[in-house]
Design an enzyme around this catalytic site. Sequence first.
Site, PDB file in Angstrom:
ATOM      1  N   GLY A 117       0.826  -1.195   0.000  1.00 31.53           N
ATOM      2  CA  GLY A 117       0.000   0.000   0.000  1.00 31.53           C
ATOM      3  C   GLY A 117       0.867   1.254   0.000  1.00 31.53           C
ATOM      4  N   SER A 118       2.087   1.104   0.504  1.00 32.12           N
ATOM      5  CA  SER A 118       3.077   2.148   0.271  1.00 32.12           C
ATOM      6  C   SER A 118       3.829   1.680  -0.961  1.00 32.12           C
ATOM      7  CB  SER A 118       4.007   2.297   1.469  1.00 32.12           C
ATOM      8  OG  SER A 118       4.941   3.326   1.217  1.00 32.12           O
ATOM      9  N   GLU A 360      19.666   0.820   1.153  1.00 27.06           N
ATOM     10  CA  GLU A 360      19.109   0.396   2.432  1.00 27.06           C
ATOM     11  C   GLU A 360      17.621   0.065   2.349  1.00 27.06           C
ATOM     12  OE1 GLU A 360      20.813   3.203   1.853  1.00 27.06           O
ATOM     13  OE2 GLU A 360      22.742   2.758   2.770  1.00 27.06           O
ATOM     14  N   HIS A 409      27.191   2.997  14.895  1.00 27.69           N
ATOM     15  CA  HIS A 409      27.690   4.362  14.722  1.00 27.69           C
ATOM     16  C   HIS A 409      26.665   5.393  15.166  1.00 27.69           C
ATOM     17  CE1 HIS A 409      30.474   2.007  12.385  1.00 27.69           C
ATOM     18  NE2 HIS A 409      31.293   3.009  12.354  1.00 27.69           N
TER      19      HIS A 409
END
Lengths: 612, 612
Positions: A117-118, A360, A409
């Site tokens: 849906g996204s 990512e 990090h």
Amino acid sequence: MNDIDIESLKGIANQLRIHSIAATTAAGSGHPTSCCSAADIVAALFFGHMRYDAKNPHYHNNDRFILSKGHAAPLLYAAWAETGLFPTEELLKLRRLDSDLEGHPTPRLSFVDVATGSLGQGLGVGVGMALCARLDKLDYRTYVLLGDGEIAEGAVWEAASLAGVNQLNNLIAIVDVNRLGQSQETAFGHHLNVYKRRFESFGWRTEEIDGHDLEEITEVLAAVGLGNQPLVILAKTLKGAGISFIQDKEGWHGKPLSKEEATRAIAELQPTAKSGIGHAVPAPNQLPAPKNEAPASYPATSYKIGDMVATREAFGSALLRIGEVDQRVVAMDGDTKNSTYSEKFYKKFPERFAECFIAEQNMVGVATGFSARGKVPFASTFACFFSRAYDQIRVGGISMANLKIVGSHVGVSIGEDGPSQMGLEDLAMMRAIAGSTVLYPSDAVAAEKLMEQMAMKKGICYLRTSRPKAAVIYNNDEQFPIGGAKVLRQSEGDKVTVVAAGVTLTEALKASDQLKDEGIRITVIDAYSVKPLAKDVIKSAAQATNNLVLVVEDHYAEGGLGDAVAGELSSDGVRVHKLAVTELPHSGKPEELLARYGIDAAAIVKKVKSLS
Amino acid sequence: MNDIDIESLKGIANQLRIHSIAATTAAGSGHPTSCCSAADIVAALFFGHMRYDAKNPHYHNNDRFILSKGHAAPLLYAAWAETGLFPTEELLKLRRLDSDLEGHPTPRLSFVDVATGSLGQGLGVGVGMALCARLDKLDYRTYVLLGDGEIAEGAVWEAASLAGVNQLNNLIAIVDVNRLGQSQETAFGHHLNVYKRRFESFGWRTEEIDGHDLEEITEVLAAVGLGNQPLVILAKTLKGAGISFIQDKEGWHGKPLSKEEATRAIAELQPTAKSGIGHAVPAPNQLPAPKNEAPASYPATSYKIGDMVATREAFGSALLRIGEVDQRVVAMDGDTKNSTYSEKFYKKFPERFAECFIAEQNMVGVATGFSARGKVPFASTFACFFSRAYDQIRVGGISMANLKIVGSHVGVSIGEDGPSQMGLEDLAMMRAIAGSTVLYPSDAVAAEKLMEQMAMKKGICYLRTSRPKAAVIYNNDEQFPIGGAKVLRQSEGDKVTVVAAGVTLTEALKASDQLKDEGIRITVIDAYSVKPLAKDVIKSAAQATNNLVLVVEDHYAEGGLGDAVAGELSSDGVRVHKLAVTELPHSGKPEELLARYGIDAAAIVKKVKSLS
């Protein structure tokens, strides 16, 4: 494959259209025209081509189907109803609170692996599933149905690239090129050639078809799996296809037909519609199921108190240690494996590791795909770069995916690389994911033990690791239950309860020593479980310090540990003060930055003295 | 263009290498090999090709240069030092707290337009600048230097696609294909042909060169701007080029040379090095500067109390109203302009509107580019989809960009579309951006007035708008200063201070009426400014209600308004209770969902009664 009866498929496609129109009109909202453009493709996939046990959507060698264009949910629901999985009358409950046939698909439904849906997220998940099939030596294929509008999302090209590099010929994308976006025509309309050249340049085999011609559709589907490339089928379609007075017209995105329009449309479709109930579908091959079982226990760790070990390195050691005995564990990284230390696992188990390169979003999509197939995927990169994949993580939450996210990090303590590399918002973003667990170890033992918890706990878990080395402060047999906290310093008459984690816990312990020399005692708590928070432990300690709490964190002041403690405890009358990073930081040495941004031992000492 | 002296450029390139090596060795960290691979390209751009006033980096018609591979910062710093902008000795202060020559570039430096260091973001910013040049009728060009590793980021392809669609022949990408990523070789090594086919399929003209051959470099640069396509120069390079004992070797990413290695490397380079100081660079054309000035005031609004207007629609009206008199205002949307209502502006000012299609990362990049050129860009889509661009927004914070972000369709109050379309984490994520302002209007007047504030205030501002219609409750002359709040109900003996915004403010007012009938009075505050929060207003009200506060919000319980209030007020002894969405929501009718997730008037009434 079964003989495919084209006329039946045409009839079923129209039946799916009828359901989609009826359901959205009943709901008063939804995307019937986006269903109609893909109806022929879905009919061909579900009622002749895909190999699956329709009574058991979770069967391990069923072909997988991901509706990346999730707004066409009614079409997906109609297809499964027409396989006989549930009564077609249920379809009219679309989008109601009392039905799991929601506006966009979620895994509350047995036949949905991941929420969509996204837009632009389905293909990355498909890459993960296709990689998993290969790992598990299963021959199921993964089909991903995309809209043409969502091809603009970069995540699609991250996935396309990795699929090409890995030569995933068990992955099939179908693009429903209906030309019309939500607010205007897409950039490329019906010019399939643009998409063809793009996918080819990303290493895919391409086929262009008329998406309403079932002979063409079934013909290209018959050649699925050939060669060593992933396949994309570019289907030229009409939005609203089959509804003479709507198809290919602008202004019909996300809009149900009125009752009158629906009646008219259904009257057009009804004469050629045919139910799919009872229509045989090809069976999957019977292959051994993968062993996705958790082990009884994990091997012990052997740190020594005082050893200097960064929690990021402990994560790497834990991943390897756990992975040795837990076949469910797989890992992926975004070309930072030598910094996050996931390379320890990669070197031993390259076949269970997916190098996702600097992408990512797709890394999280791939992890979600593995998770949907029963694996326990650990995805790692710098914490700040998970902000790149926040939408994928958000949707992972809706998918109730078993994602393990490890961000290294964090905070100003990384030092010289500067603000673009500092994770300073990761706690805020990860806390705000539905059902998430957020963990923040302060030493190597805690990191290792929390990794075990993550592997055992279902759902999205985030581990926040640090760059600097830190002293081991816990024994190897210490336990770190999720939702707990450790009271490290506590004595009668403590002035304030200091809550910290990671580098600020080290600073808090230093501050405790310095204050003690001046006759001021403080309680120090290691809040390794940020969500769920050990509310009772902190509350109990706070009550002994006149309800005074100071939270110190290497994170922005908003949404992190300080807000978590204040948000949970202030209703009980606990007064929560915060020390956190309150401005955009600069490059510098770690210790300089901790001082500059007021979260080092000196700042804690000063703050504690000022409190009353 | 000036005659280009190839030998001088070679010498300058080596001088830049020497600076990069010396600076990173002095700093003890950094990426010298990533500098060396691009040194010849940068020498050619800065000392022969680009047209700019080196003494005035902000001159409006200077060619722009974006170092998308931000980790090569020392090279950028060396180039500007060698133009004479600042003393070359400063370069040895790299990465120190007392120097703005940070680990990755930020606009703390006069010659840096936008922060880089999170890879794959430069090209989107470049698209925004190139579009802005066209809008402003300026002939500067925008050069973006990318690494090959970052080409894996989907954001690059979002930008590439939009550049192709818009035929941005004033945009030049240069890819430094040095083959080696951080942890291993990239997927495509030195196979430039892969990149060539990809960029061509995205509508770009391509050139392949040897990135260390200054004759080839200057030759392709001489043909920049021809045709109607953006140009990408694919440069085959060696990581660490020029250092005989390091170049093209693995294991040298992000690693400074030891002092001995640096001495040896510099000794190799010194004989052919040449300073750039005094080297003339081509001047920019003198063209009129764009009028980027704020108007004295904006036209008034004319709502009537009780009018039913969604705040998303008021945003659209405000964008148009403000844009009519404020030439700085530009807008962009991700194919949702008919839902966010940015189409009101688009229809009137199509030339000031960038349709970014379904590619939110690039939309924010484009907005950042416009912002760096003096515009006030309003980027809009569904709030939840800004999670897709969270890294771009984060880096926008580091860039101190003047971004205006407008997210619609927030919370469960959107209803039937379900969780994938609900913005439930947007407050958490936007609060955790350095220097951000977060606004959440409850009626149309507030939305319009806050839009004026956003246009006038520098920095990242987020406006949270709602899907449902809401009654206008404020007069047109009401003022809404950032950092303020409105006390809407207050009387002697109020039991609790209820803080709300958006749909929950409506519910809180209803609850107030219901409770009044039962003899319980409550203070109700409209917290339209979530960050900065009107701490004093809320604190003062809380003191009158026995320090008891209830925050109600259509957002997850983590990181939103409730945590903001608790985080700021609990240290003063204010007891903050929260009502928020605490589980993954379902599709349903808006009012059903507000009830189901406990944030409607009934839930407020119940909670208020339970408090003591």
